[in-house]
Design a protein around this motif. Structure first.
Motif, PDB file in Angstrom:
ATOM      1  N   PRO A  20      13.596  60.354 -18.020  1.00 34.06           N
ATOM      2  CA  PRO A  20      12.462  59.945 -17.179  1.00 34.06           C
ATOM      3  C   PRO A  20      12.378  58.418 -17.157  1.00 34.06           C
ATOM      4  O   PRO A  20      12.678  57.773 -18.165  1.00 34.06           O
TER       5      PRO A  20
ATOM      6  N   ARG B 292       3.024  60.558 -17.157  1.00 34.77           N
ATOM      7  CA  ARG B 292       2.794  61.390 -18.357  1.00 34.77           C
ATOM      8  C   ARG B 292       1.753  60.739 -19.272  1.00 34.77           C
ATOM      9  O   ARG B 292       0.880  61.397 -19.823  1.00 34.77           O
TER      10      ARG B 292
ATOM     11  N   LEU C 104      11.818  59.526 -10.322  1.00 33.90           N
ATOM     12  CA  LEU C 104      11.191  59.731 -11.630  1.00 33.90           C
ATOM     13  C   LEU C 104      12.187  59.644 -12.787  1.00 33.90           C
ATOM     14  O   LEU C 104      11.792  59.817 -13.936  1.00 33.90           O
ATOM     15  N   HIS C 105      13.465  59.427 -12.456  1.00 34.25           N
ATOM     16  CA  HIS C 105      14.463  59.398 -13.537  1.00 34.25           C
ATOM     17  C   HIS C 105      15.320  58.151 -13.486  1.00 34.25           C
ATOM     18  O   HIS C 105      15.553  57.583 -12.415  1.00 34.25           O
TER      19      HIS C 105
ATOM     20  N   CYS D 287       8.137  63.128 -24.266  1.00 37.80           N
ATOM     21  CA  CYS D 287       8.782  62.411 -23.152  1.00 37.80           C
ATOM     22  C   CYS D 287       9.551  61.205 -23.671  1.00 37.80           C
ATOM     23  O   CYS D 287       8.963  60.254 -24.181  1.00 37.80           O
TER      24      CYS D 287
ATOM     25  N   ALA E 121      11.681  58.199 -22.441  1.00 37.68           N
ATOM     26  CA  ALA E 121      11.925  57.517 -21.166  1.00 37.68           C
ATOM     27  C   ALA E 121      12.671  56.219 -21.392  1.00 37.68           C
ATOM     28  O   ALA E 121      12.529  55.581 -22.436  1.00 37.68           O
TER      29      ALA E 121
ATOM     30  N   GLN F 181       7.688  57.905 -14.233  1.00 39.63           N
ATOM     31  CA  GLN F 181       7.307  59.204 -14.791  1.00 39.63           C
ATOM     32  C   GLN F 181       6.585  59.040 -16.126  1.00 39.63           C
ATOM     33  O   GLN F 181       5.630  59.760 -16.419  1.00 39.63           O
TER      34      GLN F 181
END
Ligand code: C2E
Ligand code: MG
Ligand code: MG
Length: 864
Positions: A425, A433, A417-418, A491, A493, A429
């Protein structure tokens, strides 16, 4: 087999116990059956022995009494004295209380009998000369003297009676046939004993009857068994005594008859007699004890027959019958007890089995459930069983495994997820989200969320010039700064490469979105210090918000991406919020893109051919091949509508090569169709995107296409638009190689691009195509003609010929011709034609060939 382990344990346990108990029960049943049969046999034997000894004793009494009476009579010489005989017999009767009667019959016909009445008094019955042959019965007083006369029969002769005759015939102690007692109350048998004088002359017979009902009485008293019976038959088959209460005689035709066993109403007696007769051919033939059985009303009857013979002529059979049920009752009782014990044992076994199985399986089930929970992704599983044995070890190992698994899974989850470089993220991920945010927004449209799509503007330059490590460092610093621009709950990302996506939730209005965008731009505009380098970077941001009505996260991302491209195209380092209009355009473009890809697969393209005319002669000099899309719905679509998109999405190469191939094929056909050579060669101009020139293997591909054909009357010319021609060594090299393949090159749309005139000579170009816009302006603008004239002069100076595009009027044609332009192309001559029309045109043209046209054909160009 899908049985749960607990049931398997219980069933097997119960089965074992049941089998063991059943086996033991079966054995004990068998043993007890044998034992009971033995006992029964013994029992029947004992019973019959007892009967035998009783009967012998009972009958002996009468015989004994006769013996004593005889002895007394002989000793007392009283045989001719009736009075003495009476006294003696009276005394005997008083001595033998079980005897009901005794009598003396003489060979002279006298008769003396003493009878014991039921009330224990005595009667004298006599026939003598004194009674004149009458049979008189007197009461006897206790002292033996005569009492009153009771009754009288007219005649009676003892010598005619069966007992008398039997005794005379036997000449010794014997028995009379069994008979019914004179008063019809019972049956009896007489013990008889003849008395002889010293010369052996018979003087008379002593007769002592004895009732056989006493034997029946005895038989009844015997406790054989609940259903057991006993009876005695004489050798003729008459029933002498029976434990059964039925009468043993009947009175057919007013005479008393003793029952024949075969006609007995008592089934057991009747069947026993029938069996014996059938087996031995007569009862008298049974000489030794025997046991047998027969079936009677669903019950087997076990019979013991013992012959009873005394030396005085009696030949009886003592029969003891015991129904099987009476033997079996103890066995059944035993079996019931065994069954009860078995059931009890089974119940206990099952209970013990359940408890044991539970003890074993409970922890296994618990571990199993915990394992299932782990398999479902619930990793927080520990089992606490409190067992200290192998199961406890198993539980401990399971707990260790679960802990390790959880740890590994968490690490893996974090990795999946990262982003490994920035720790932000990743795309997975973010999509998760975004999907959640979208679901929430579909339930409650407000507050809204916004998605920011960021692309660093010159990241590639940094990467290429300063190296990947510096590029990575830049990405890390960018991600750090982005984190400071939004709330921790938002979030941020890394989407890939130099692309970042920020999902910001709980936004109240569009002003908030703009503020965030500006904050991000400001943050990223500050210089980055990377390995002593100060780097300025700008970022383009595309933004879309949830109120645009999305159903899928991919749609949100797509729009933010489109907005980002829009921002990047208009000016770098700015943001663009997605609008409905942009969305519509994007959707159309998206649709077109799809259709274009399908069109290539479905071969929906064709070529049109626009004639190129020799201006000096007005003759056909060749064609320019122009691609068309035959859309199944929209019909013919011109290249202006799809070529730019094809270039953008990388389809142009395939399209161009298809057009090249089709044009070559058409040239080949025309060459075959019109073999008569014209004074010049025809040209076939094929448009070629400059993007192709950057491809390393393009020369090889083109070679492969054209090598299949050998052109004599035709030659190939590739048109490259001027505005994309940059002066790179690669392009020049490719152009040169193409020329080496005997392909002519033409610079299309000349005048619209920015090609430096000073560098024009570096390109191996044969032809300049003056763009339509200049041709149109020849007469409409003051310098129009001068500019065109300058271009033509420049081309000629660089030893190139010129084609003027878009000639629509005769004036334009004449001016261009006057200015020395070699060729013209435009609606004045013809619009782009389908292949058939173009063919017709060639045919017409060949029919009227003038020879004054000075075309720069293959040969002529090589002479330049
Ligand atoms: P181009 O190569 O400059 O082609 C000339 C265009 O001008 C053609 O448009 C033609 O129909 C049009 N034209 C010719 N005479 C006149 C006239 O008198 N007045 C007016 N108003 N227009 C005239 P078309 O066929 O729509 O093609 C447009 C452009 O698409 C071409 O411009 C060329 O750059 C490109 N193209 C066409 N086919 C291909 C191809 O196979 N590959 C590539 N890469 N591009 C192509
Ligand atoms: Mg062209
Ligand atoms: Mg053009």
């Amino acid at each position: 087999m899908k049985l749960p382990i607990r049931q398997v344990l219980i069933f097997s346990f119960a089965f074992e116990v049941f089998a063991a108990v059943g086996f033991i029960g079966f054995l004990s049943y068998k043993h007890s059956q044998t034992a009971i049969h033995d006992v029964a046999e013994k029992w029947r034997g004992e019973i019959s022995n007892r009967i035998e000894s009783y009967v012998a004793d009972y009958l002996n009494t009468a015989q004994l009494m006769n013996q004593i009476s005889k002895k007394s009579l002989v000793q007392n010489k009283a045989l001719n004295d009736l009075s003495q005989i009476k006294s003696l017999l009276y005394q005997q009767m008083r001595s033998f209380e079980s005897v009901p009667y005794t009598a003396w019959g003489s060979n002279a016909g006298d008769y003396i009998g003493i009878l014991r009445t039921p009330d224990q008094r005595y009667h004298l019955e006599m026939v003598s000369p004194a009674t004149q042959g009458q049979y008189r019965t007197y009461e006897l007083k206790p002292d033996g003297s005569l009492g009153k006369l009771v009754k009288t029969f007219p005649r009676y002769d003892p010598r005619l009676r069966p007992w008398y005759r039997t005794a005379i015939a036997a000449k010794g102690a014997t028995w009379s046939p069994v008979y019914v007692w004179f008063d019809g109350s019972k049956i009896a048998i007489d013990a008889v004993l003849p008395v002889q004088d010293t010369q052996g002359q018979t003087l008379g017979v002593i007769d002592t009857p004895i009732p056989l009902s006493n034997i029946s009485q005895f038989l009844r008293q015997l406790q054989i068994s609940p259903g057991g019976q006993s009876f005695i038959l004489d050798h003729t088959g008459k029933i002498v005594a029976s434990s059964h209460f039925d009468p043993l005689f009947q009175t057919p035709n007013a005479s008393l008859n003793i029952l024949d066993a075969q006609h007995s109403t008592v089934e057991v007696i009747q069947k026993t007699a029938t069996y014996l007769i059938n087996e031995f051919g007569g009862l008298s033939k049974v000489k030794s004890p025997l046991s047998f059985s027969f079936q009677n009303q669903d019950h087997r009857q076990f019979v013991r027959v013992v012959p009873f013979n005394d030396h005085r002529g009696l030949n009886w059979l003592i029969c003891v019958v015991i129904p099987e049920a009476d033997f079996m009752e103890p066995i059944w009782a035993n079996s019931r007890l065994t069954l009860l014990i078995a059931i009890l044992a089974l119940f206990i076994a099952i209970m013990v089995g359940i408890i044991t199985a539970q003890w074993i399986t409970d922890p296994i089930i618990e571990i199993n459930q915990a394992s299932k929970a782990i398999a479902e992704g619930k990793l927080d599983q520990q089992v606490n069983l409190g067992y200290k044995n192998e199961i406890g070890d198993l539980a401990n190992s399971f707990n260790q495994m679960a802990t390790k698994l959880k740890q590994v899974f968490r690490e893996l989850e974090f990795k999946t997820l990262h982003d490994h470089l920035t720790g932000l993220p990743n795309r997975v991920q973010l999509m998760k989200r975004l999907r959640e945010a979208l679901t929430r927004s579909q339930t409650y449209p407000y507050p809204i969320f916004a998605l920011f799509f960021l692309d660093l503007d010159d990241f590639k330059v940094v990467n290429d010039s300063l190296g990947h490590l510096v590029g990575d460092e830049l990405l890390k610093q960018v991600s750090h700064r982005l984190g400071t621009c939004v709330r921790p709950s938002d979030c941020v990302a890394r989407f890939g490469g130099d692309e970042f996506v920020i999902l910001v939730e709980n936004i109240n209005n569009i002003a908030d979105v703009i503020k965030i965008a500006q904050r991000i731009l400001t943050q990223l505009n500050h210089p980055f210090t990377l390995e002593h380098h100060q780097i300025f970077s700008s970022t383009s941001i595309g933004i879309t918000i949830s109120t645009m009505g999305y159903s899928q996260p991919e749609e949100v991302l797509r729009d933010a991406d489109i907005a980002m491209y829009s921002a990047k195209q208009s000016d770098k380092g700015r943001y663009q919020i997605m609008t409905t209009a942009m969305q519509v355009t994007a959707i159309q473009r998206f649709k077109l893109e799809h259709e274009l890809r399908d069109a290539l697969k479905n071969e929906e393209f064709c070529l049109f051919y626009q004639p190129i005319i020799c201006l000096a002669t007005g003759q056909l000099a060749g064609f320019e091949a122009l691609i068309r899309w035959q859309h199944p719905v929209h019909g013919l679509i011109s290249p202006g509508e799809f070529i730019p998109l094809a270039e953008e999405i990388g389809l142009i190469k395939a399209l161009d090569l298809w057009a090249l191939q089709a044009a070559c094929e058409q040239m080949h056909q025309w060459q075959l169709q019109f073999p008569r050579s014209s004074p010049h060669s025809f040209m076939m101009s094929v448009n070629f995107s400059p993007i192709e020139l950057m491809q390393r293997n393009i020369v090889e591909i083109v070679t492969n296409i054209i090598r299949r054909y050998h052109f004599k009357q035709w030659y190939l010319k590739l048109e490259i638009t001027e505005n994309s021609l940059i002066d790179t060594l690669v392009q020049i090299k490719v152009l040169q190689e193409l020329k080496n393949l005997n392909i002519k090159l033409s610079l299309d749309d000349f005048g619209t691009g920015y090609s430096s005139l000073s560098r024009l000579h570096r390109f191996p170009i044969d032809t300049l195509k003056i763009d339509r816009s200049f041709v149109n302006r020849i007469h409409s603008e003051a310098e129009g003609e001068s500019i065109v004239n300058a271009i033509i002069t420049l081309a000629h100076n660089l030893k190139m010929d010129v084609i003027a595009e878009g000639i629509e009027t005769v004036l334009e044609r004449d001016t261009l011709k006057a200015l020395g332009c070699e060729f013209g192309q435009g609606y004045l001559f013809a619009k782009p034609l389908a292949a058939a029309a173009a063919t017709q045109l060639i045919q017409d043209s060949l029919a009227t060939i003038p020879y004054s046209c000075s075309l720069r054909d293959n040969s002529s160009s090589s002479n330049r």
